[in-house]
Design an enzyme around this catalytic site. Structure first.
Site, PDB file in Angstrom:
ATOM      1  N   PRO A   1       0.848  -1.205   0.000  1.00 54.81           N
ATOM      2  CA  PRO A   1       0.000   0.000   0.000  1.00 54.81           C
ATOM      3  C   PRO A   1       0.883   1.254   0.000  1.00 54.81           C
ATOM      4  O   PRO A   1       1.937   1.270   0.627  1.00 54.81           O
ATOM      5  CB  PRO A   1      -0.786  -0.111   1.308  1.00 54.81           C
ATOM      6  CG  PRO A   1      -0.600  -1.518   1.781  1.00 54.81           C
ATOM      7  CD  PRO A   1       0.724  -1.967   1.258  1.00 54.81           C
TER       8      PRO A   1
ATOM      9  N   ASP B   1       5.552  16.134  11.297  1.00 57.52           N
ATOM     10  CA  ASP B   1       6.416  16.955  10.435  1.00 57.52           C
ATOM     11  C   ASP B   1       6.152  16.677   8.956  1.00 57.52           C
ATOM     12  O   ASP B   1       6.319  17.547   8.107  1.00 57.52           O
ATOM     13  CB  ASP B   1       7.900  16.662  10.725  1.00 57.52           C
ATOM     14  CG  ASP B   1       8.325  17.207  12.090  1.00 57.52           C
ATOM     15  OD1 ASP B   1       7.504  17.884  12.737  1.00 57.52           O
ATOM     16  OD2 ASP B   1       9.464  16.956  12.502  1.00 57.52           O
ATOM     17  N   SER B   2       5.723  15.447   8.653  1.00 56.14           N
ATOM     18  CA  SER B   2       5.475  15.047   7.262  1.00 56.14           C
ATOM     19  C   SER B   2       4.103  15.485   6.760  1.00 56.14           C
ATOM     20  O   SER B   2       3.738  15.193   5.615  1.00 56.14           O
ATOM     21  CB  SER B   2       5.541  13.520   7.171  1.00 56.14           C
ATOM     22  OG  SER B   2       4.497  12.960   7.970  1.00 56.14           O
TER      23      SER B   2
ATOM     24  N   THR C   1       1.841   3.408  10.429  1.00 59.17           N
ATOM     25  CA  THR C   1       3.186   3.565  11.021  1.00 59.17           C
ATOM     26  C   THR C   1       3.167   4.100  12.452  1.00 59.17           C
ATOM     27  O   THR C   1       4.207   4.441  12.996  1.00 59.17           O
ATOM     28  CB  THR C   1       4.034   4.543  10.182  1.00 59.17           C
ATOM     29  OG1 THR C   1       3.340   5.792  10.100  1.00 59.17           O
ATOM     30  CG2 THR C   1       4.274   4.008   8.788  1.00 59.17           C
TER      31      THR C   1
ATOM     32  N   TYR D   1      14.119  13.437  20.240  1.00 56.48           N
ATOM     33  CA  TYR D   1      14.252  13.448  18.786  1.00 56.48           C
ATOM     34  C   TYR D   1      15.631  13.993  18.437  1.00 56.48           C
ATOM     35  O   TYR D   1      15.957  15.123  18.793  1.00 56.48           O
ATOM     36  CB  TYR D   1      13.147  14.345  18.238  1.00 56.48           C
ATOM     37  CG  TYR D   1      12.876  14.228  16.764  1.00 56.48           C
ATOM     38  CD1 TYR D   1      11.764  13.527  16.317  1.00 56.48           C
ATOM     39  CD2 TYR D   1      13.697  14.829  15.822  1.00 56.48           C
ATOM     40  CE1 TYR D   1      11.476  13.417  14.952  1.00 56.48           C
ATOM     41  CE2 TYR D   1      13.424  14.729  14.455  1.00 56.48           C
ATOM     42  CZ  TYR D   1      12.306  14.027  14.033  1.00 56.48           C
ATOM     43  OH  TYR D   1      12.010  13.927  12.695  1.00 56.48           O
TER      44      TYR D   1
END
Lengths: 548, 548
Positions: free
Chosen positions: A130, A199-200, A212, A469
C-alpha cells in the site's frame, strides 16, 4: 512529489536570508556553503530502472478493475513508488540504485476496487504494497531486492474524502488516502480539526499515519494516532476487516491496535474513523528559554505530572537551540535590539548562552482555559528559572515546522548527510538516553573519520515520559551509506541500551527491524511473526517489513 | 472467597435498615422479601466434585517446582478455582453443576516458578488457566467440559508485591497477583495511587484487570487499564515476553495491546508496570439531579467535549435512580426534612419525580484545579437544568460501590436473578442503545413469562462516547439458566444492533464469545484466532476462551 527528494518541485531550503546559517554549518560539520553545490541533481534519463515484471494478462486484469488510466507501469511512476523519503532512500535514488521496483501501480477509486485488486493480486500470488503519501522514512515501502513475485504498489491517492462527520460524537469517517492538508481543509470547513500534525503533514496520509503509528506535534492534547483512531476498515484477502468506532471496548486483544503500526502487513487500510475536535477558540505556542537542558527537562516533567494540560511541550537542547537561532531570518531594527537586549540580560543573570535551551509550550481550548493553562505552566517555568519570550518564535515555528525535510536535500546537494532518529523513554531515563546518544554518535563520527554534529529536542510529553528526537549531520566521505549506517546504528543501539524504544513515531519497516527483538523481546517478536504468518499465510502483504 | 457466592464469609447484603428496599423489589419484580429466603444455601458436602485427573507423577513434578504445600488437589480448592462469579457461575455452583474442574492448583512464589510450571505443563500437554481474584463474570476461568487433558489452575495469589516505584516517571512495577486493596495500600504508603477502582476492586487482581481489559470508575481521569499499563512481563512456553515501560512506541502492531484482554491465551501475566499518580490534594464526588435522562446525557456529553477534566461522570436512568433512593438508609430528622423539601421544590419546578435522574461527577487534583473543574462542570449542569445536591450522596456511593455484587447473592437466596450487562457506544448512539435494550429486555421478560426489571447508568465518559451499564432482574421460574439466557442474549444482541460493543470492561470469555464476530467482524475474529493459534499451537493456554 519529487522523485529524488522531499516535497514539490520548485520548493526547497535556501539560506540567503539566514546570515547565521552558513557560519553555523561551517563550524558544525566543516561544510563550506559558499562553495556551492558539490553534487549535481540526478538526471532521470540516466536512471536504470528495472523492467516491470508484471505479465500482460495480470495488468489487463488490474486494468479491468480500476481502468486502464489507473493502472500504470511507466518508469517514473514506478520509481516514485519504489522508496519512501529516508536518507538511505534519497542517497540511493540519487546514486541510481534501484534493485527492485514495483512492477505495476494501481489507483483504485473506492474500497470495492481495492478489494478486487487485493483478491486478484493474492490469486496471482503477487505482492501488495500500500502507498499513501510516500513520505515514509523507515524503509516500509520498498520491495525486497530478492522478491521474485510481481509487486503491486496500491496507491490510495484517489481515496481522499471526508465521508461523514458524527457531530454528536466528534467522529469523522475519512478515506485512508487523504493527505494532511486536504483532510484538515475538509474538516475545518465544518469547524472541526483532527489535531494531528506530524512533520510530514503536507505529504503524508491518514492511512500512512495509522500504518506507522504516527504522532503529531500537538499529541499532548490530541493524542498519538493510536488514540485518535477509533474505527477502521481494512481490505484483506477475501473480505473487509471492520472495527466499529466505539470509545473503548473489552473484546479481547485489540485488533484495532494490531492494525495500527502494521505497515501494510495485515491488509490495506481504506477508511478510518477518527476523533475530531471543534476548532479551538484560542490557540497559541509560546517560547521560553531555560538556562540549560536539565532545568528545561525538569520543567517539562513537572508540567506533565501536574494538572496543566498543554497541547505542545517541546525543548531543544543547547545544540538545537543554536541551530534554531542560526536558521532564523536576520532580525532588523527594534527586533534586533530587543534580541540583543535579552541576550545581554541573560548573560548578566549568569547564563552561559552556549548552554541555553529554547522551549515551546502550546495551549488550546476556550479563551479562559487556554489562558489559565498558560498561567499555570508559566508558574512551573518560573520555578525552574525559565524565561518567557512571547508568541513570536512559536508562531514562526508553527509556520515553518513542515519545511525541515527540505534541509536534507539542501545538504545532500552539497555532499552532506542530515538525518533524524527518535525514541521515547520514561522521565527517569531521558537524561541518560540524551547523554548516551551524544556519546555514541561522537564515537561513530570518530570511527568514520568525519566531523559530526548532533542535536536534539524533547517533545510529545506523557505522564510517564516523553519522546527524544535527534538530528545528526556530517559531510560524506567515500562511502556515504556505510558512514551513515555506522552513525545511525550507534544511535539506535544507544536508545535501547539506555532504556528507550527504537522509535516513538517513525515505525519499523526495514530500517529499525534489526533492533525489534531487543526492544520487545524474543517472545514479542515471536508473537508478532505468528500474527503476520497466520493473517497472511502467503506472505502477499508487504512481506518482510517490521519482522523478516 | 465464598465458594458459592461473592466476597468473604460473614459479609452480605441486608435490607433491614433500608425501609424502601422491600417495597421497591415487590413492585419491580414481584418478589416478597418479607417471605424470607426461598432457597437454602448449598451444602459443600453434597456437591459432586469430579475427581482430579492429574497423574501422580505430574503432581510430583509440580510439587517439585512450587513445593508440596503449594500444589493442591483437594475438592474445595478445585471448586473455588472452577468458576468465576457470574450469575451463570453462581446458579450452577448452587445447583451442584460442575462438569469439569481444574485437576490441580499451583501457587508459584515467583516468576521463575511460573516459568517452570508453564514449561512442565506444556511438556505434559496440560491446560493452564491463570487465576487471580476469581471475580471474572465472563466465563473466562472454567475449563471446557470436554477438556480431556489435565487442567492446571495457576493461582497468582503469592505474587502480590509492589516491587519498585520510579518516582520521576510515576511508574510502579507490581506483581500480577496483587489484589486491589493490597496494591493501593502499598502505593498509598508512599503517596501514590493507581486510580483503578472497578466494582470488583476488593476481590480482583492487577493481572486479572489486564487480562480482561478492565475499567475503573475513575477512568475519566486515570484511563482504562489499557491506558494505565505501560510495561508487562508474561510467561510463555519457553520464555518471558517483556514489554518495556515506555510512554509510547512505534514498534509495529502493539504486543502490549495484544496481551491486554488476552484472558490467559497468550501466557501468564506475572508483572505489570503501571502509571501511578500522586495522591490528589483534593478529591470529591458530587451528586446532581436531572429532570430526565435526556437532559442528563446532554450534560455529560457536553462535559466530555469541553475543556473540563472530571475524574468521574455517571448518570443513572430513572429506574436506577429509583433503586438508589430505595436502597438508601432511612434518613432521619433534619436530613429527612431536607430531602422532602428538595423533592417538593423539584415538583414545584414541574419535574416528574419518576423521570428524575441521579448523577455523580467527581473531581480530583490540586485544590484550585478540582475547585475550578467543579465550577466549570456546574455551569454545564445548570445549562441542562440540573441541580447540585452536594457531596453527601457521592460520598455514600464512594463507600458502598464495592458492595453491589453482594445483592446478587441476596437475590439468589430468594430465587431471583439480578445481573449486569454493559456496553459502550458513541454519544450519537447512546440514547438508541438505551431504548433498544429496554425494549429487548421487555420482550425477553414477556417471552419467559416473568415480571422483569431493567435499570441502567452511563459512566466512563470519553470524548467520543461512553459506557452504558444495565442491570436486569426477575424471579426465576422453572428453568433459571434458560430464562437468564433469554434475557441476557436479548440484551447483548440489542447492544450490537444499536451500534454498541459486546462489552466495555467485562471481557469476552465464553459468555460473550458468540457475539464477537458480529462486533469485530469475520476478519477481526480470523486475525484474533490466527494470533492465538500461532502463539499457542498446542492450545495449552486457557483454550477456547474469547474465540473458540
Amino acid at each position: 512529489m519529487k522523485w529524488w527528494g522531499w516535497g514539490v518541485e520548485g520548493v526547497g531550503f535556501h539560506h540567503e536570508d539566514k546570515p547565521g546559517f552558513a557560519p553555523f554549518v561551517q563550524k558544525a560539520v566543516g561544510l563550506d556553503l559558499w562553495a556551492g553545490e558539490r553534487t549535481e541533481r540526478p538526471d532521470f534519463s540516466e536512471l536504470k530502472v528495472p523492467a516491470s515484471r508484471a505479465p500482460e494478462e495480470f495488468v489487463t486484469v488490474l486494468s479491468g478493475i480500476v481502468g486502464a488510466g489507473n493502472t500504470v507501469v511507466d518508469d517514473l511512476s514506478r520509481v516514485v513508488h519504489t522508496y519512501g523519503k529516508s536518507l538511505r532512500d534519497l542517497v540511493r535514488i540519487r546514486a541510481g540504485e534501484i534493485a527492485r521496483s514495483p512492477d505495476v501501480i494501481v489507483y483504485p477509486a473506492d474500497e470495492a476496487e481495492v478489494q478486487s485488486v487485493v483478491d486478484a493480486a493474492v490469486e496471482a500470488d503477487a505482492v501488495i504494497i500500500p502507498f499513501g503519501g510516500g513520505s515514509n522514512i523507515a524503509g516500509s515501502l520498498e520491495p525486497h531486492p530478492d522478491e521474485s513475485r510481481v509487486v503491486v504498489s496500491l496507491d490510495l491517492g484517489r481515496l481522499g474524502r471526508v465521508l461523514e462527520i458524527d457531530a454528536d460524537s466528534g467522529l469523522a469517517r475519512i478515506q485512508a488516502g487523504a493527505l494532511g492538508p486536504d483532510l484538515e481543509a475538509q474538516l475545518n470547513r465544518d469547524g472541526w480539526t483532527m489535531g494531528h500534525f506530524p512533520d510530514s503533514f503536507t505529504h503524508s496520509t491518514l492511512g500512512g499515519w495509522v500504518a506507522t503509528r504516527s504522532s503529531g506535534m500537538q499529541s499532548d492534547k490530541y493524542g498519538d494516532i493510536a488514540d485518535i483512531v477509533k474505527g477502521l476498515r481494512v481490505v484483506r484477502a477475501g473480505g473487509v476487516l471492520v472495527i466499529r468506532a466505539v470509545p473503548s471496548a473489552s473484546t479481547g486483544p485489540s485488533v484495532r491496535e494490531m492494525v495500527v503500526g502494521s505497515e501494510g502487513r495485515l491488509g490495506v487500510i481504506t477508511e478510518v474513523t477518527v476523533q475530531v475536535h471543534r476548532l479551538p477558540e484560542r490557540r497559541g505556542i509560546y517560547a521560553y528559554f531555560f538556562k540549560n537542558l536539565d532545568h528545561g527537562l525538569a520543567a517539562m516533567q513537572e508540567i506533565a505530572e501536574s494538572d496543566v494540560s498543554p497541547s505542545v511541550t517541546r525543548i531543544s537542547d543547547a545544540h538545537e537551540t543554536g541551530f534554531s537561532l542560526a536558521t532564523s531570518k536576520e532580525s532588523k531594527g527594534i527586533q534586533k535590539k530587543a534580541q540583543a537586549g535579552l541576550m545581554a540580560y541573560l548573560k548578566r543573570r549568569g547564563w552561559n548562552l552556549d548552554e541555553m535551551c529554547l522551549s515551546f509550550i502550546g495551549f488550546e481550548g476556550g479563551e479562559a482555559h487556554a489562558k489559565r493553562q498558560k498561567s499555570l505552566a508559566d508558574r512551573i517555568v518560573r520555578k525552574h528559572h525559565g524565561i518567557g519570550v512571547g508568541k513570536g518564535p512559536g508562531a514562526l515555528y508553527d509556520q515553518k515546522k513542515f519545511d525541515t525535510p527540505y534541509i536534507r536535500d539542501f545538504l545532500l546537494d552539497r555532499g552532506a548527510a542530515g538525518d533524524v532518529s527518535e525514541t521515547a523513554g520514561p522521565w527517569s531515563k531521558l537524561r541518560g538516553i540524551h547523554a548516551a546518544v551524544y556519546e555514541a554518535a561522537d564515537r561513530a563520527y570518530e570511527k568514520i573519520g568525519r566531523k559530526g554534529w548532533t542535536m536534539s529536542h524533547m517533545s510529545h510529553s506523557y505522564h510517564s515520559g516523553a519522546c527524544l528526537y535527534f538530528t545528526f549531520a556530517f559531510v560524506f566521505g567515500d562511502d556515504p551509506l556505510g558512514e551513515y549506517d555506522t552513525v545511525k546504528r550507534a544511535i539506535q543501539q544507544a536508545f535501547l541500551d539506555a532504556g528507550g524504544t527504537i522509535s516513538h513515531h517513525h515505525g519499523v519497516g526495514l530500517e529499525h527491524a534489526p533492533w525489534l527483538e531487543e526492544d520487545i523481546s524474543t517472545q514479542g517478536v515471536a508473537i508478532m511473526s505468528g500474527l503476520f504468518g497466520a493473517a497472511d499465510p502467503g506472505g502477499n502483504f508487504n512481506p518482510r517489513k517490521i519482522v523478516v
